[in-house]
Design a protein around this motif. Sequence first.
Motif, PDB file in Angstrom:
ATOM      1  N   VAL A 131      45.784  44.460  34.257  1.00  0.00           N
ATOM      2  CA  VAL A 131      44.949  44.032  35.383  1.00  0.00           C
ATOM      3  C   VAL A 131      43.598  43.555  34.849  1.00  0.00           C
ATOM      4  CG1 VAL A 131      43.669  44.823  37.390  1.00  0.00           C
ATOM      5  CG2 VAL A 131      46.058  45.455  37.122  1.00  0.00           C
ATOM      6  N   ARG A 132      43.223  42.360  35.250  1.00  0.00           N
ATOM      7  CA  ARG A 132      41.960  41.781  34.820  1.00  0.00           C
ATOM      8  C   ARG A 132      40.929  41.849  35.930  1.00  0.00           C
ATOM      9  NH1 ARG A 132      43.348  35.860  33.368  1.00  0.00           N
ATOM     10  NH2 ARG A 132      41.065  35.778  33.281  1.00  0.00           N
ATOM     11  N   ARG A 133      39.666  41.824  35.535  1.00  0.00           N
ATOM     12  CA  ARG A 133      38.570  41.734  36.493  1.00  0.00           C
ATOM     13  C   ARG A 133      38.313  40.253  36.806  1.00  0.00           C
ATOM     14  NH1 ARG A 133      35.383  46.478  36.363  1.00  0.00           N
ATOM     15  NH2 ARG A 133      36.877  48.194  36.194  1.00  0.00           N
ATOM     16  N   ALA A 176      41.396  49.153  46.321  1.00  0.00           N
ATOM     17  CA  ALA A 176      42.191  49.038  45.101  1.00  0.00           C
ATOM     18  C   ALA A 176      42.174  47.623  44.538  1.00  0.00           C
ATOM     19  CB  ALA A 176      43.625  49.481  45.371  1.00  0.00           C
ATOM     20  N   SER A 177      42.058  46.628  45.417  1.00  0.00           N
ATOM     21  CA  SER A 177      42.150  45.236  44.974  1.00  0.00           C
ATOM     22  C   SER A 177      40.801  44.571  44.759  1.00  0.00           C
ATOM     23  CB  SER A 177      42.942  44.413  45.998  1.00  0.00           C
ATOM     24  OG  SER A 177      42.238  44.312  47.226  1.00  0.00           O
ATOM     25  N   SER A 178      39.722  45.255  45.136  1.00  0.00           N
ATOM     26  CA  SER A 178      38.421  44.571  45.210  1.00  0.00           C
ATOM     27  C   SER A 178      37.876  44.167  43.853  1.00  0.00           C
ATOM     28  CB  SER A 178      37.401  45.446  45.941  1.00  0.00           C
ATOM     29  OG  SER A 178      37.163  46.635  45.230  1.00  0.00           O
ATOM     30  N   THR A 213      40.035  43.401  41.233  1.00  0.00           N
ATOM     31  CA  THR A 213      41.227  42.943  40.530  1.00  0.00           C
ATOM     32  C   THR A 213      41.344  41.434  40.619  1.00  0.00           C
ATOM     33  OG1 THR A 213      42.388  45.009  41.026  1.00  0.00           O
ATOM     34  CG2 THR A 213      43.744  43.103  40.440  1.00  0.00           C
ATOM     35  N   TYR A 214      41.631  40.804  39.495  1.00  0.00           N
ATOM     36  CA  TYR A 214      41.861  39.358  39.469  1.00  0.00           C
ATOM     37  C   TYR A 214      43.335  39.128  39.793  1.00  0.00           C
ATOM     38  CZ  TYR A 214      41.009  34.545  37.862  1.00  0.00           C
ATOM     39  OH  TYR A 214      40.841  33.186  37.797  1.00  0.00           O
ATOM     40  N   THR A 215      43.590  38.479  40.919  1.00  0.00           N
ATOM     41  CA  THR A 215      44.952  38.294  41.396  1.00  0.00           C
ATOM     42  C   THR A 215      45.396  36.847  41.185  1.00  0.00           C
ATOM     43  OG1 THR A 215      44.257  37.668  43.634  1.00  0.00           O
ATOM     44  CG2 THR A 215      44.528  40.035  43.182  1.00  0.00           C
ATOM     45  N   TRP A 216      46.691  36.620  41.369  1.00  0.00           N
ATOM     46  CA  TRP A 216      47.242  35.271  41.253  1.00  0.00           C
ATOM     47  C   TRP A 216      46.609  34.339  42.277  1.00  0.00           C
ATOM     48  CZ3 TRP A 216      50.123  32.131  44.533  1.00  0.00           C
ATOM     49  CH2 TRP A 216      50.713  31.006  43.930  1.00  0.00           C
ATOM     50  N   ILE A 217      46.418  34.829  43.498  1.00  0.00           N
ATOM     51  CA  ILE A 217      45.795  34.017  44.547  1.00  0.00           C
ATOM     52  C   ILE A 217      44.379  33.605  44.144  1.00  0.00           C
ATOM     53  CG2 ILE A 217      44.829  34.118  46.882  1.00  0.00           C
ATOM     54  CD1 ILE A 217      47.711  33.611  47.084  1.00  0.00           C
TER      55      ILE A 217
END
Length: 447
Positions: free
Chosen positions: A139-141, A333-335, A337-341
């Motif tokens: 998981v990336r920032r 949890a997602s705040s 996190t660098y996501t695909w979107i």
Amino acid sequence: MTSTTPTPTSTTPPGTTARPTPVVDPARWPDVVRVPHAPLRAAVAARVLRRAASRQGIRIELPGTKDEFEPATGVPVLRLHHPRAFLHRLGTGGLIGFGESYQAGDWDSPDPVALLTALAAAPEALVPRGTRWLRRFYVRRPPRAELSTPGNARRNIHRHYDLSNELFALFLDPTMTYSAALFPDAPEAPGARPTATREGLPAAQHRKIDRLLDLAAVGPGTRLLEIGTGWGELAVRAAARGARVVSLTLSEEQLALARRRIADAGQADRAEVRLCDYRSARGRYDAVVSVEMIEAVGRPFWPEYFATLDRVLAPGGRIALQAITMPHDRMLASSRTYTWILKYVFPGGQIPSLRAITDTAARTGLRVDRADAYGPHYAETLRLWRERFTERWPEVAALGFDEVFRRTWELYLGYSEAGFRTGYLNVHQLLLTRDGGTVPGPYGARA
């Protein structure tokens, strides 16, 4: 890795044609071209995938397998064309790798939305509890260059909204409204699937806009600030009510077309569009309306966003927001996190929770007086957009977009639809006032 069922099926079921692996431009899509080599992580990914498939009833089909039986109706199917590349991407990049493997053509599905819905139904159950600590290795920032500072925000907006007005016109309805529509069914109906048709989409978009304007009590003489112009439909309808509208956008493409559409509607004397960051808004307004713009603000800037709303709101004024939301624990949890979107579709964004909106607004003296949810309506809106995008792909391609872009947007629209179908995502229309402010009754009727 083996199939989750004893009898794997053909990778190309009767009546379907497998799409060839897309040609990927390494300059445009460097991380889609690049296939990592991580055998240990790929092995872990294979175990996680088998577990997820077993728990969620997903059928995995491998290349070169064949069976006389067709998949059972309604069974989500993950069809792997390049299992090795898929697993190495998944093991190395998690959900970003999952998305990039679709962009690269490593996997497909006869019904991608059904597959994505199965995966989104219980995301916390997909990874064994004892292995969740591994998440920190892939998981990336979010990169600082995409943080929605005043210097970065316009660049983030440009990457999505300035792709091409012609592109959006091909899959949106004639209102050019790029947010959840509100179909005839009441949003409060539990479990109801709205009656959504392509022919009814313009009316559903107007219903959504009118409800927001009613919440903000917009009428003759109202001084209205719109944060996030889109392509101008809300400004046109507000001006037609007799309001004086100032609308802010950071998209140069939207600015040009919105101004033209406002002029064509004969409302140029009542509605003005400015290329302006929300933080630079000036003046005092009786009403503020913002439709699905808070998602682009980014969590670090939510306090400044609500402080701006409070600063520009005249005494007794009203704010009507439409916001995509997610449960608070998932938001936390997602705040970071660098996501695909974020990487490929909406850089710099963050979907808030209803609690985060309420708490952040309260620090400025604003309060949420009403919150109406209608997630199923967004799922249907996205379905209509996705179907239209697919049907009109030859025209999209003629604009210069390649096959990887096609797969990127198929996944983005399908993933979003699945999120609303499962309740992982929701959408709310919110009324905010200052403490002691006058609150309209249901949908604009005075209390």
